[in-house]
Design an enzyme around this catalytic site. Structure first.
Site, short mmCIF file in Angstrom:
data_model
loop_
_atom_site.label_atom_id
_atom_site.label_comp_id
_atom_site.label_asym_id
_atom_site.label_seq_id
_atom_site.Cartn_x
_atom_site.Cartn_y
_atom_site.Cartn_z
N ASP A 101 29.67 51.05 -10.26
CA ASP A 101 30.03 49.63 -10.33
C ASP A 101 29.84 49.05 -11.75
O ASP A 101 30.65 48.24 -12.21
CB ASP A 101 29.20 48.80 -9.34
CG ASP A 101 29.75 48.90 -7.91
OD1 ASP A 101 30.94 49.22 -7.74
OD2 ASP A 101 28.97 48.66 -6.97
N LYS A 141 25.10 50.86 0.60
CA LYS A 141 24.77 51.27 -0.77
C LYS A 141 23.27 51.47 -1.00
O LYS A 141 22.87 52.39 -1.69
CB LYS A 141 25.29 50.23 -1.77
CG LYS A 141 26.82 50.18 -1.87
CD LYS A 141 27.22 49.21 -2.98
CE LYS A 141 28.71 48.99 -3.03
NZ LYS A 141 29.12 48.17 -4.19
P1 NDP Z 1 24.78 39.72 -1.99
O1 NDP Z 1 24.91 39.22 -0.61
O2 NDP Z 1 23.79 40.77 -2.32
O3 NDP Z 1 24.48 38.47 -2.98
C1 NDP Z 1 25.19 37.28 -2.85
C2 NDP Z 1 24.90 36.37 -4.04
O4 NDP Z 1 25.81 35.27 -3.96
C3 NDP Z 1 23.50 35.79 -4.06
O5 NDP Z 1 23.08 35.63 -5.38
C4 NDP Z 1 23.70 34.43 -3.38
O6 NDP Z 1 22.77 33.47 -3.77
C5 NDP Z 1 25.03 34.05 -3.93
N1 NDP Z 1 25.75 33.08 -3.12
C6 NDP Z 1 26.25 33.28 -1.89
N2 NDP Z 1 26.84 32.14 -1.44
C7 NDP Z 1 26.69 31.23 -2.43
C8 NDP Z 1 27.09 29.87 -2.56
N3 NDP Z 1 27.77 29.24 -1.60
N4 NDP Z 1 26.79 29.23 -3.71
C9 NDP Z 1 26.11 29.86 -4.69
N5 NDP Z 1 25.70 31.15 -4.62
C10 NDP Z 1 25.99 31.82 -3.50
O7 NDP Z 1 26.27 40.16 -2.39
P2 NDP Z 1 26.69 41.21 -3.53
O8 NDP Z 1 25.78 41.00 -4.68
O9 NDP Z 1 26.81 42.54 -2.95
O10 NDP Z 1 28.20 40.74 -3.89
C11 NDP Z 1 28.45 39.55 -4.59
C12 NDP Z 1 29.93 39.44 -4.89
O11 NDP Z 1 30.38 40.47 -5.77
C13 NDP Z 1 30.82 39.52 -3.64
O12 NDP Z 1 31.76 38.50 -3.71
C14 NDP Z 1 31.50 40.85 -3.76
O13 NDP Z 1 32.80 40.82 -3.18
C15 NDP Z 1 31.59 41.02 -5.27
N6 NDP Z 1 31.69 42.42 -5.68
C16 NDP Z 1 32.85 42.85 -6.28
C17 NDP Z 1 32.98 44.16 -6.66
C18 NDP Z 1 34.26 44.61 -7.32
O14 NDP Z 1 34.49 45.82 -7.42
N7 NDP Z 1 35.08 43.71 -7.81
C19 NDP Z 1 31.92 45.16 -6.44
C20 NDP Z 1 30.72 44.59 -5.80
C21 NDP Z 1 30.64 43.27 -5.44
P3 NDP Z 1 21.42 33.18 -2.94
O15 NDP Z 1 20.39 34.14 -3.45
O16 NDP Z 1 21.14 31.78 -3.25
O17 NDP Z 1 21.77 33.41 -1.48
#
Ligand code: NDP
Length: 322
Positions: A126, A90
């Site tokens: 999105d 993306k």
């Molecule tokens: P990124 O990898 O860019 O970001 C991940 C985020 O999750 C960060 O803020 C990270 O925090 C946090 N995180 C990860 N693990 C943990 C944990 N164990 N506890 C607390 N926070 C945590 O991912 P995306 O932003 O691309 O995607 C995030 C979610 O959104 C995914 O689950 C994805 O499947 C979902 N999504 C759903 C869509 C839909 O159409 N329904 C579309 C796009 C995304 P930190 O900065 O601390 O690492």
């Protein structure tokens, strides 16, 4: 014959030659994607009314990040008229396409490409998907709401911008890693309407002045695995209005279970997935997203192995000719 769950690689697409317009979702890994099932079902339904849609074909392509720059012009030249992009493409695709729609400009990421005479034009559907999903599942418009957004990754950035553009009154953002939260807050500052307040917080220490009645949106990936911790203890907030979790697989995350235990309305991200797809197909076909979403919803549910209560069987053909 080609099945909707068949995975195509760049080698095969080099000689792609379909009689009608082609479409694809590109990513790596791509096996899990339900986009081909959703789009194929909607196209089959459209073709019943408008036969020219019967020649439209949607596939899934496994494209490694280092091949994307080659894949995009190649697919344009081979008759592809639209693409969806998923992890990890993306952000990279944003800098590879000639034109960017305002829907994607501030986000710096595209999930939908439209073929134009000048080349690919990039969109981000999105945000539209998220707001439509919240409206459909929770009956809420985000305008004038106080929202607690969990996460500071790509999905959270897109969600925050969509919320700011759609009149959210207060936006509280929580993230596990403080430095990522600060980066997101700095990026959002230039996009903030004067009437909206944005505040970051540590999910382990919600601010005392958080009001009751917030809409909580989970944009973290915490909940994808059964062993994941909660991104935030819901009981540490004044009673929220509802919880929307962008995760759709599993359908009930620990956060949604916690919402249920507190008697709060909750919904998972399936509706967001459906509406971002419906918006993409709408951009390609000119048909309103509202007319496409029901078939896509049924097909996505079926592809994910979920029951579709009270709905007729979706017309997802297992096989279609390109
Ligand atoms: P990124 O990898 O860019 O970001 C991940 C985020 O999750 C960060 O803020 C990270 O925090 C946090 N995180 C990860 N693990 C943990 C944990 N164990 N506890 C607390 N926070 C945590 O991912 P995306 O932003 O691309 O995607 C995030 C979610 O959104 C995914 O689950 C994805 O499947 C979902 N999504 C759903 C869509 C839909 O159409 N329904 C579309 C796009 C995304 P930190 O900065 O601390 O690492």
């Amino acid at each position: 014959m080609v099945a909707v769950d068949r995975i195509y690689r760049l080698e095969e697409l080099r000689s792609w030659n379909a009689p009608g317009p082609s479409f694809a979702v590109l990513g790596q890994p791509i096996a899990h994607s339900v986009s081909p099932a959703m789009h194929t079902a909607a196209l089959a339904e459209l073709a019943l009314r408008e036969p020219h849609f019967a020649s439209w074909f949607y596939l899934k392509g496994e494209i490694p990040p280092e091949s994307l720059a080659e894949a995009l012009p190649l697919l344009l030249s081979r008759g592809f008229r639209g693409l969806n992009l998923t992890v990890p493409h993306k952000v990279v695709a944003f800098s590879l396409v000639g034109e960017i729609d305002p829907s994607a400009e501030a986000i710096g990421a595209v999930n939908t490409l439209l073929a134009t005479p000048k080349g690919w034009r990039g969109y981000n559907t999105d945000g539209f998907g998220l707001l439509a999903g919240i409206r459909e599942d929770l009956g809420l418009q985000v305008g004038d709401q106080t929202v607690v957004l969990l996460g500071a990754g790509g999905a959270a950035r897109g969600a925050a911008l969509a919320l700011l553009r759609n009149g959210v009154r207060e936006l509280f953002i929580a993230n596990r890693t403080a430095s990522s939260l600060q980066t997101l807050l700095r990026e959002l500052e230039g996009q903030r309407p004067p009437a909206c307040r944005i505040e970051g917080f540590d999910p382990l220490a919600p601010p005392a002045h958080l009001p009751a009645g917030c809409l909580v949106i989970n944009a973290t990936s915490a909940g994808l695995k059964p062993s994941d911790p909660l991104p935030l203890a819901l009981a540490s907030l004044p009673r929220p209005r509802a919880v929307y979790d962008m995760i759709y697989n599993p359908t009930e995350t620990p956060l949604l279970r916690a919402a249920k235990a507190l008697g709060l309305p909750g919904a998972n991200g399936l509706s967001m997935l459906v509406w971002q797809g419906a918006k993409a197909l709408s951009l390609w076909s000119g048909v309103a997203a509202e007319a496409l979403a029901p078939a896509m919803h049924r097909a996505a549910s079926l592809a994910l192995g979920l029951s579709v209560p009270g709905s007729p069987e979706p017309s997802v053909p297992g096989e279609r000719r390109p």
